[in-house]
Motif scaffolding. Sequence first.
Motif, PDB file in Angstrom:
ATOM      1  N   LEU A  67       0.845  -1.191   0.000  1.00  0.00           N
ATOM      2  CA  LEU A  67       0.000   0.000   0.000  1.00  0.00           C
ATOM      3  C   LEU A  67       0.882   1.242   0.000  1.00  0.00           C
ATOM      4  CD1 LEU A  67      -3.042   0.999   0.432  1.00  0.00           C
ATOM      5  CD2 LEU A  67      -2.240   1.546   2.733  1.00  0.00           C
ATOM      6  N   SER A  68       0.666   2.141  -0.961  1.00  0.00           N
ATOM      7  CA  SER A  68       1.394   3.417  -0.991  1.00  0.00           C
ATOM      8  C   SER A  68       0.404   4.526  -0.709  1.00  0.00           C
ATOM      9  CB  SER A  68       2.040   3.653  -2.360  1.00  0.00           C
ATOM     10  OG  SER A  68       2.995   2.649  -2.628  1.00  0.00           O
ATOM     11  N   MET A  69       0.784   5.408   0.250  1.00  0.00           N
ATOM     12  CA  MET A  69      -0.089   6.540   0.587  1.00  0.00           C
ATOM     13  C   MET A  69       0.475   7.817  -0.005  1.00  0.00           C
ATOM     14  SD  MET A  69      -1.081   6.334   4.577  1.00  0.00           S
ATOM     15  CE  MET A  69      -0.531   4.878   5.452  1.00  0.00           C
ATOM     16  N   ILE A  70      -0.414   8.621  -0.581  1.00  0.00           N
ATOM     17  CA  ILE A  70      -0.013   9.938  -1.087  1.00  0.00           C
ATOM     18  C   ILE A  70      -0.218  10.955   0.037  1.00  0.00           C
ATOM     19  CG2 ILE A  70      -0.386  11.704  -2.853  1.00  0.00           C
ATOM     20  CD1 ILE A  70       0.415   9.074  -4.093  1.00  0.00           C
ATOM     21  N   VAL A 104      -4.981  10.018   0.455  1.00  0.00           N
ATOM     22  CA  VAL A 104      -5.635  10.035   1.778  1.00  0.00           C
ATOM     23  C   VAL A 104      -6.063  11.439   2.204  1.00  0.00           C
ATOM     24  CG1 VAL A 104      -4.404   8.009   2.584  1.00  0.00           C
ATOM     25  CG2 VAL A 104      -3.460  10.248   3.052  1.00  0.00           C
ATOM     26  N   LEU A 105      -5.792  12.427   1.352  1.00  0.00           N
ATOM     27  CA  LEU A 105      -6.027  13.809   1.772  1.00  0.00           C
ATOM     28  C   LEU A 105      -7.384  14.340   1.339  1.00  0.00           C
ATOM     29  CD1 LEU A 105      -2.482  15.097   0.844  1.00  0.00           C
ATOM     30  CD2 LEU A 105      -3.329  14.448   3.107  1.00  0.00           C
ATOM     31  N   GLU A 106      -8.061  13.591   0.493  1.00  0.00           N
ATOM     32  CA  GLU A 106      -9.365  14.020   0.002  1.00  0.00           C
ATOM     33  C   GLU A 106     -10.442  13.620   1.021  1.00  0.00           C
ATOM     34  OE1 GLU A 106      -9.703  13.031  -4.304  1.00  0.00           O
ATOM     35  OE2 GLU A 106      -7.633  12.386  -4.064  1.00  0.00           O
ATOM     36  N   PRO A 107     -11.694  14.107   0.825  1.00  0.00           N
ATOM     37  CA  PRO A 107     -12.739  13.756   1.794  1.00  0.00           C
ATOM     38  C   PRO A 107     -12.845  12.242   2.011  1.00  0.00           C
ATOM     39  CG  PRO A 107     -13.528  15.430   0.277  1.00  0.00           C
ATOM     40  CD  PRO A 107     -12.159  15.054  -0.196  1.00  0.00           C
TER      41      PRO A 107
END
Length: 335
Positions: free
Chosen positions: A95-98, A184-187
């Motif tokens: 899993l890669s998180m932005i 992960v930064l969007e709603p």
Amino acid sequence: MIVLPSKESIVKAASIIKSGGLVAFPTETVYGLGANAFSDDACRAIFKVKGRPSFNPLIVHISSMSELGTVAAIPHSTSIERRISLLASLWPGPLSMILPKSPKISSVVTAGLTTVAVRVPDHPIALALIRAAGLPIAAPSANPFTGISPTTAQHVEDGIGEHSPFILDGGPCRVGLESTIVSVLEPKVRILRPGGVTLEQLISLLGEDEVDLSPQPPGFSSFPASSPVIAPGMLEQHYAPRTPLAFRSDIPANKLPAKVGLLSFREPSLEEHLPAFTSIYVLSNEGDLEEAAANLFAALRNLDRQDLDLILVDTFPNDGLGLAIMDRLRRACHS
Ligand code: TXA
Ligand code: MG
């Protein structure tokens, strides 16, 4: 040069990374081509070896969640922090998180974006290398741009061997598909690229309300529709063998060229009418998606070597790893 993992070879690989060089290393997903993520020059060399356009950002690999603060600036928001720590329970893993980038990360890595993709790979050699280097390692898949990602050390050698990279051999990759990339930064958490962590896993971890389930057009399931700037890696033509590839359901049996290879999900049943295929590659006798995913890229390479006119592929189920497999196959069809 393919090198077996040992204390000495990891130390050597780490010293190459520390001095600005490149090392190819195994992860649970695919092999990566790594460099010091803090160094512009080291990361530029990755783009050169891959022939990758500079607007396509790289994933940064760290060895544990405790290093996240050195590569990303975690927003001060209780809900985002909670979300990140829930998602980080899938680390080490595919899993890669932005996340917002730390200023220390080279802007070559992020292609000038304000965000960075981060993951903790689930592979002892990758983790040992990051720890021994004492640096975050930026690494794309270790293949020439638009080619098929490598799942063995030999695949790396076959693709970029002319650049004489130092290749740590960890055997075949367990998952065989790249990491799932999530914003992960969007709603809501949005999947930018389906991969080794499934949609079902994300939903069971975060709850259905926290995951963006809006449908994406076929073949562009990971295209971040809202921002062409972060589209880079989601280029349409990707993962492509040289041989034309098509879904079996799209081509009538009487329209097939002379030499056709079949990439079959499971063992074809005896009743099934099979045209005279030149070769058949079965991904999983029992029709197991994990086994099929692990074999997929090696199978495509194998069929691509057989001088076929066409590779026909099965359609995969729309759940579990089937989503990521279909994403890669749709892109491979566009060549
Ligand atoms: O499993 C994997 O993810 C493997 C192993 C080596 O970790 N790496 C991998 O890297 O697949 P690569 O370069 O082949 O794919 C990285 C993807 C690209 O599609 C790129 O556009 C996307 O990550 N990416 C990187 N940074 C991004 C960002 N800040 N925003 C959106 N997408 C980003
Ligand atoms: Mg790649």
